[in-house]
Design an enzyme around this catalytic site. Structure first.
Site, PDB file in Angstrom:
ATOM      1  N   HIS A 194       0.828  -1.203   0.000  1.00  0.00           N
ATOM      2  CA  HIS A 194       0.000   0.000   0.000  1.00  0.00           C
ATOM      3  C   HIS A 194       0.867   1.261   0.000  1.00  0.00           C
ATOM      4  O   HIS A 194       0.423   2.329  -0.432  1.00  0.00           O
ATOM      5  CB  HIS A 194      -0.912   0.036   1.227  1.00  0.00           C
ATOM      6  CG  HIS A 194      -2.000  -1.005   1.196  1.00  0.00           C
ATOM      7  ND1 HIS A 194      -1.810  -2.286   1.657  1.00  0.00           N
ATOM      8  CD2 HIS A 194      -3.272  -0.938   0.746  1.00  0.00           C
ATOM      9  CE1 HIS A 194      -2.935  -2.968   1.494  1.00  0.00           C
ATOM     10  NE2 HIS A 194      -3.833  -2.185   0.943  1.00  0.00           N
ATOM     11  N   ASP A 250      -5.295  -5.037  -8.361  1.00  0.00           N
ATOM     12  CA  ASP A 250      -5.393  -4.487  -7.014  1.00  0.00           C
ATOM     13  C   ASP A 250      -5.630  -2.983  -7.167  1.00  0.00           C
ATOM     14  O   ASP A 250      -5.487  -2.414  -8.261  1.00  0.00           O
ATOM     15  CB  ASP A 250      -4.123  -4.771  -6.219  1.00  0.00           C
ATOM     16  CG  ASP A 250      -4.375  -4.836  -4.714  1.00  0.00           C
ATOM     17  OD1 ASP A 250      -5.440  -4.357  -4.270  1.00  0.00           O
ATOM     18  OD2 ASP A 250      -3.513  -5.354  -3.984  1.00  0.00           O
TER      19      ASP A 250
END
Length: 502
Positions: free
Chosen positions: A183, A254
C-alpha cells in the site's frame, strides 16, 4: 458515447465517498460502468441496511452490477467493519486444517454476502505467507507452506461460489515473501521461476482448478521476470497467468490508488498499462472516483492513438467482465442463502471454527459453576494497515458479552511500561498482536509479567505455531470479534449466548 468509452466503462470498478451512492456513481452505472467497489468507510456503524442504503439504489440503475468488497473473515472484514468479524480468518482456518470446515465458513460468508446483495468477494488470499515478518499478509494467509494453502484456497472458493458469490484469488503471483506493505511502497520478491512455481503458484493453480471466477494481481515486483509491478506486467499477467496457468476468467487489478502505482503512473497511466498487460477489470480503490473516471478515459484515448492499447484488448476484457456479471447477477439462479449455518445470528460455524483454532498453555483451571471473576484487560495498541483499516479488535467487547469485564486499558504504542497501571489483584489479560515481532510490545509484556506473573497473554496475531513454554498464553489466530469471543469463553468458562450481530 464512443465505442472506446463504452468499453472502458465496462472494465472499471470505481468507489465513492459517503454512506449512500451519490448521483455521479448512479449516472456512471447508467453509462455502463461495470460496478462499484465498497470499503469500510461506505458502511454505517449503526444497524442500517447495506442492501437498502447501497445495494438497492445501485441495482435500480444497473441490475447486473458487480458490487465488490473485501470479506476475508478475521481481521479483514467489511460487513462487520464497525464491530469485528463473526468469522475467523484464514490463519485460524489453516491452523485447524480441516478443509471442510473452511468450506462451511466460506458458505456462511457467501450466504451473508448474497443476502446483502454483494456478488463479488475480493478474497480469499491465496498467498503463502513464507516470511513471518510480512507486514501485510500475516493472518490473512492460510499458512506458510503451499500444500495447506492450496487445499484451503480450493475449499474457500467452493464455499463462496456455491452461494453465487464470485471468489477472487489474490494477490497473484503471490505476496507472501514480502517485507514491505505494497500500500505504501513497491515490494521486490527475489525469486526465480522455479521457486515461484514451487512455493507461490500452487494455491493459485488449485483455486483456478476449483473454478475461481476472478484473480487479483498484486502490486509486487519480481525483478527476475520484469521491472514492472505484476499488475502492469504483460509477462506476468498474460504470459504466466493466462498462458502458463491457462486461466481464462476475469483478472482484476489491485487498487490503483496504492502509492507505488499511483505515485509513478497516476490512475490513468496505470489503468492503461494494466489493460495492456492483460487485466480485465480495473479496481480504482477507495478514492472517490468522480474525478478519476475522466482521467482514465483521457489516458485511454491517448493510448489508443499511439497504439499502446488496442480496442481489441478492451473488447476482450469487456467480454470477460460481462460474463462474470451474468454469472453473478441476482437473477442468475444461484441457490438462495440458507440460514441453517447460523451465520445470520453470529452463532454456528464461525464460533465453532474460532473455538477450534484456539491454542493455549498454562491457564488456571476454570471450575464449572463457580462465579466468574471479572477480567481486567490491557491492550497494547499497534499500527494497523490499509487492508484491515480501523476495524475494532481486542478482548474487552467479548468479555462484555459474557458479563465478565472488570475494566479495560488501552496503551498507545511506544508508551513507557512503568506508566501502565495494573490492579493488585484479580485476573489480568494483556492483549497483543505478534508481540515477539515487535520490540515495544515484547519489552512491555515482559515488564508487565514481572509485576503480575499470573497475567494471561492473549496474542491475536500470527503468533507461534504452539504457545511457548512458561507463562499463561492464549493464541486466537486472528483479531475478529469471533476470535475474541472464543478466547473469552476459554478464560471464563462461560458460553456466549448473545448474538454477535444485532
Amino acid at each position: 458515447m464512443s465505442t472506446a468509452t463504452n468499453l472502458v466503462n465496462a472494465c472499471l470498478l470505481p468507489a465513492y465517498d459517503g454512506r449512500v451512492p451519490p448521483d455521479w456513481i448512479l449516472r456512471a452505472l447508467d453509462e455502463g460502468v461495470a460496478g462499484v467497489g465498497l470499503f469500510g468507510t461506505n458502511l454505517h456503524s449503526t444497524g442500517r441496511s447495506l442492501r437498502e442504503d447501497i445495494v438497492d439504489p445501485i441495482r435500480a440503475v444497473r441490475p447486473d452490477a458487480l458490487i465488490a468488497l473485501d470479506e476475508e473473515g478475521g481481521d479483514v472484514t467489511r460487513l462487520d467493519y464497525h464491530r469485528g468479524s463473526v468469522y475467523p480468518g484464514n490463519h485460524a482456518l489453516g491452523s485447524v486444517d480441516d478443509p471442510e470446515l473452511t468450506r462451511q465458513v466460506a458458505l456462511a460468508i457467501g450466504a451473508d454476502l448474497r443476502e446483502a446483495g454483494i456478488n463479488l468477494c475480493l478474497g480469499p488470499c491465496a498467498d503463502v505467507n513464507s516470511r513471518a515478518t510480512n507486514p501485510i499478509i500475516g493472518v490473512r494467509s492460510f499458512g506458510s507452506r503451499p500444500n495447506p494453502v492450496d487445499r484451503h484456497t480450493r475449499a474457500f472458493v467452493q464455499g463462496l461460489q456455491e452461494r453465487g458469490v464470485a471468489a477472487t484469488l489474490k494477490h497473484f503471483p503471490g505476496h507472501g515473501d514480502t517485507g514491505t506493505d505494497s500500500h505504501t511502497a513497491l515490494p521486490d520478491i527475489h525469486r526465480g521461476l522455479d521457486a515461484l512455481r514451487a512455493l507461490d503458484l500452487p494455491p493459485f493453480t488449485g483455486g483456478i482448478a476449483a473454478g475461481a471466477k476472478a484473480v487479483m494481481t498484486g502490486h509486487i515486483r519480481l525483478p527476475h521476470l520484469c521491472d514492472l509491478p505484476a499488475t502492469l506486467s504483460h509477462r506476468i499477467v498474460t504470459g504466466m497467468l493466462r498462458e502458463e496457468l491457462g486461466y481464462d476468467g476475469v483478472v482484476i487489478s489491485d487498487a490503483l490508488e496504492m502509492a507505488p502505482v499511483r505515485d509513478r503512473w497516476g490512475f490513468g497511466g496505470a489503468a492503461v498499462l494494466a489493460w495492456a498487460a492483460g487485466v480485465d477489470l480495473v479496481l480504482l480503490g477507495a478514492t472517490d472516483g468522480e474525478l478519476l473516471l475522466p482521467e482514465v478515459h483521457r489516458a485511454v484515448e491517448d493510448a489508443l492513438r499511439t497504439g499502446a492499447l488496442t480496442v481489441e484488448r478492451l473488447e476482450e476484457a469487456a467480454a470477460r467482465v460481462a460474463a462474470l456479471r451474468a454469472w453473478a447477477a441476482p437473477t442468475s439462479g444461484h441457490p438462495h442463502p440458507a440460514s441453517a449455518d447460523g451465520s445470520a445470528s453470529g452463532y454456528g460455524i464461525g464460533l465453532v471454527a474460532a473455538r477450534r483454532a484456539l491454542a493455549s498453555a498454562g491457564l488456571p483451571a476454570v471450575v464449572p459453576g463457580e462465579p466468574v471473576r471479572p477480567i481486567h484487560t490491557v491492550r497494547l495498541l499497534t499500527g494497523g494497515n490499509m487492508a484491515v483499516g480501523t476495524a475494532p479488535w481486542g478482548l474487552a467487547s467479548a468479555l462484555k458479552l459474557l458479563d465478565a469485564l472488570a475494566s479495560a486499558t488501552d496503551v498507545d504504542q511506544g508508551a513507557d511500561p512503568r506508566d501502565i497501571e495494573l490492579p493488585d489483584s484479580g485476573p489480568v489479560a494483556v492483549v497483543v498482536r505478534d508481540a515477539a515481532l515487535d520490540p515495544w510490545q515484547d519489552t512491555t509484556l515482559r515488564a508487565l509479567r514481572a509485576r503480575r506473573p499470573d497475567l494471561v497473554t492473549v496474542d491475536m496475531g500470527l503468533g507461534p505455531r504452539t504457545p511457548e513454554p512458561g507463562g499463561r498464553v492464549v493464541l486466537t489466530r486472528g483479531a475478529g470479534l469471533v476470535n475474541a469471543v472464543a478466547a473469552a469463553e476459554l478464560l471464563t468458562g462461560r458460553t456466549c449466548t448473545v448474538p454477535l450481530r444485532t
